[in-house]
Design an enzyme around this catalytic site. Structure first.
Site, mmCIF file in Angstrom:
data_model
loop_
_atom_site.group_PDB
_atom_site.id
_atom_site.type_symbol
_atom_site.label_atom_id
_atom_site.label_comp_id
_atom_site.label_asym_id
_atom_site.label_seq_id
_atom_site.Cartn_x
_atom_site.Cartn_y
_atom_site.Cartn_z
ATOM 1 N N LYS A 1 0.841 -1.193 0.000
ATOM 2 C CA LYS A 1 0.000 0.000 0.000
ATOM 3 C C LYS A 1 0.876 1.242 0.000
ATOM 4 O O LYS A 1 1.961 1.245 0.595
ATOM 5 C CB LYS A 1 -0.879 -0.034 1.257
ATOM 6 N N SER B 1 -9.617 1.849 2.982
ATOM 7 C CA SER B 1 -8.742 2.624 2.125
ATOM 8 C C SER B 1 -7.722 1.766 1.378
ATOM 9 O O SER B 1 -7.038 2.293 0.496
ATOM 10 C CB SER B 1 -7.995 3.679 2.948
ATOM 11 N N SER C 1 -9.890 -0.578 7.141
ATOM 12 C CA SER C 1 -9.332 -0.370 5.808
ATOM 13 C C SER C 1 -8.657 -1.559 5.161
ATOM 14 O O SER C 1 -8.281 -1.475 3.997
ATOM 15 C CB SER C 1 -8.350 0.806 5.830
#
Lengths: 477, 93
Positions: free
Chosen positions: A79, A154, A178
């Site tokens: 990420k 996210s 997330s």
């Protein structure tokens, strides 16, 4: 030679690499071909790294000289809020345009030590603020199962990358769901460890008392393998726990699953989600688990607590982005204008919203009513969980999300509507406990099968039981 | 409901330059958000101290300092403007 990556797992890949059925380069080539064919549409990646062949070569050496471990040669996505030294990273924000990581995150070091291959950095909601990846400064990621829908957020890019077979596994971060929510939207496994189990050193901080790093994978076993590789006390993160911090009970013979029934059946939960949730419970019951309804009187306030504590911590953590040390610098008349313009232009709308909300709940006159109160209620939520676990409940089950993946643009006009998507996941961050989302089936909407997830939450330090039940459950679906 | 000047004060504290339109939008959005999070006011009660795993301050040992300048190049490489080993900014005083 054809490698079927759709059914590949870490152990299968490792065995095949050991037996020389294919090489690390063969494996990464398949994933890169998938990326080239489909990522233009999906947009899971912000950057595919340009040295994958060299990384694969180095990993192959470990197989050749007999030092390979389970994660050697496994293609990973990271990420965009995890630092890898020498590589661009930016939390999908314009304010960090050009920023190159000057050091490795601890998780990066641990994966590197095993010879994992980093394929690229994945798209996310800016500074991890969002539940759909629509808040990225670089455009949304699409759900591979229905490209008109969001992959969740996210860690949407990480979830999409695994679901679309761009990588075998991905690393995400979870502050209010997330990792778990995008995993459930994309039909994969997402796992958040106990707070402190994995070092946050090198993870761009969002909510320091809530953040944890964790894996997104195809199987529960893969999630456990990665967790074991990345966990551990770290002198660079003094909130990390020791192995012995939490007492771990032996796995129970008969598992008792607690269901906060009133909470799971709250207004706004999609009937299809409830139907699937009850079907999952039935499967678990038929396999020998006891399902027990429980009362958790403070749990409905978890989301409210989260949207006070998290913005407060965000407003503090993002104060460092001022155009001075790194990233974007906009120029004004005086120095203070540099700060105002840099932050005003460099941060996106949702980031600005949460910083201002956090500033409000911490400001003089409101600090007591909001922030201090939220800290107290946070403790009460934690106590609800402790009480349940002390009363003989081994894990607590809820749906991961109140609905399947929603359409791109569907919730962008109403921030509160978007926040409600996290109602079942924030509890684990508020209570510091580990939680896992496991694919639990589908609901057909508009002719497309949209994935749903079952969420299990466990006592502090007891990831074992989540993996144990998770492994059993994924076979039943 | 918050006034525009309240939003402006918060934006000033947060060092954020925002447009008039955004100030008005935030004013409206906060109405709903603060009502929702304000529900925590309904709860009373003290959770007590956390038995295990409570976070506490940890100080690094005052030992093994790194060599002066060891990280300077890497760190300055990211600075928007630098000079002679310093980050350059507009005058402060």
């Amino acid at each position: 030679m054809k490698i079927d990556v759709t059914t590949l797992t870490i152990r299968k890949a490792h065995q095949a690499l050991l037996k020389k059925e294919f090489s690390v380069k063969d494996l990464t080539d398949v994933y890169l071909a998938n990326i080239n064919a489909h990522d233009k549409e999906i947009h899971a990646f912000l950057e595919v790294f340009d040295d994958i062949e060299a990384q694969a070569h180095a990993a192959q050496k470990k197989f050749d000289d007999g030092t390979a471990t389970l994660l050697t040669g496994i293609p990973f996505a990271m990420k965009d809020n995890m630092l890898i030294k020498g590589r661009r990273v930016g939390s999908a924000s314009k304010i960090l345009e050009g920023y190159v990581a000057p050091y490795n995150a601890t998780v990066t070091n641990k994966l590197m030590d095993e010879g994992a291959v980093f394929i690229g950095r994945t798209n996310m909601d800016e500074f991890a603020m969002g539940s759909s990846t629509e808040n990225s400064a670089y455009g949304p990621t699409k759900n591979p199962l229905d490209i008109t829908r969001v992959p969740g957020g996210s860690s949407g890019g990480s979830a999409a990358a695994v679901a679309a077979n761009f990588v075998l596994a991905a690393i995400g971060s979870d502050t209010g769901g997330s990792i778990r929510q995008p995993a459930s939207f994309c039909g994969i496994v997402g796992f958040k460890p106990t707070y402190g189990a994995v070092s946050r050193y090198g993870l761009m901080a969002m909510g320091s008392s809530l953040d944890q790093i964790g894996p997104l994978t195809k199987t529960v076993d893969d999630a456990e393998i990665i967790f074991n590789a990345i966990k551990g006390n770290d002198p660079f993160d003094s909130t990390t726990i020791m192995d012995a911090t939490y007492e771990r009970k032996p796995l129970p013979k008969k598992v008792v699953i607690g269901v906060p029934r009133k909470f799971t059946e709250m207004e706004g939960v999609d009937p299809a989600v409830l139907k699937n949730f009850n079907e999952s419970l039935k499967k678990l019951q038929e396999s020998g688990c006891e399902i027990r309804d429980i009362e958790m009187p403070n749990i409905p306030y978890s989301l409210a607590v989260y949207y006070v504590v998290m913005p407060a911590e965000v407003s503090s953590n993002l104060a460092r982005f001022d155009g001075v040390k790194y990233g974007l610098r906009e120029s004004g008349e005086k120095l203070i204008d540099d700060y105002r313009l840099t932050r005003g232009k460099g941060f996106g709308r949702e980031v600005r919203r949460r910083i201002i909300l956090g500033t409000y709940v911490l400001s003089a006159g409101y600090h007591d009513a909001y922030y201090n109160k939220a800290i107290k209620v946070r403790g009460l939520v934690g106590n609800d969980f402790k009480k349940a676990f002390d009363s003989g409940i081994h894990v607590i089950a809820t749906p991961t999300s109140p609905g399947p993946a929603f359409k791109i643009g569907e919730k962008t006009n109403d921030p509160l509507q978007m926040y409600l998507a996290d109602v079942f996941t924030v509890t684990a961050n508020i209570a510091d406990i580990p939680a896992i989302s496991i694919p639990s089936g589908f609901v057909t909407v508009g002719g497309k099968a949209l994935p749903l997830g079952l969420q299990l939450q466990g006592p502090l330090g007891e990831e074992d039981i989540l993996f144990e039940i998770g492994r059993k459950f994924e076979k039943m679906v | 409901m918050l006034e525009i000047k309240d939003i402006e004060k918060l934006a000033d504290l947060a060092r954020l330059e925002i447009s008039q339109e955004e100030k008005e939008n935030l004013r409206n959005e906060f109405d709903g958000i603060l009502k929702y999070v304000g529900e925590i006011q309904k709860i009373s009660g003290d959770p007590g101290k956390k038995e295990v795993g409570a976070v506490h301050n940890v100080m690094r040992d005052d030992a093994h300092p790194h060599l002066p300048g060891e990280f300077t190049e890497d760190l300055l490489a990211n600075a928007p403007a630098s000079q002679d080993g310093y980050i350059k900014v507009k005058k402060i005083l």
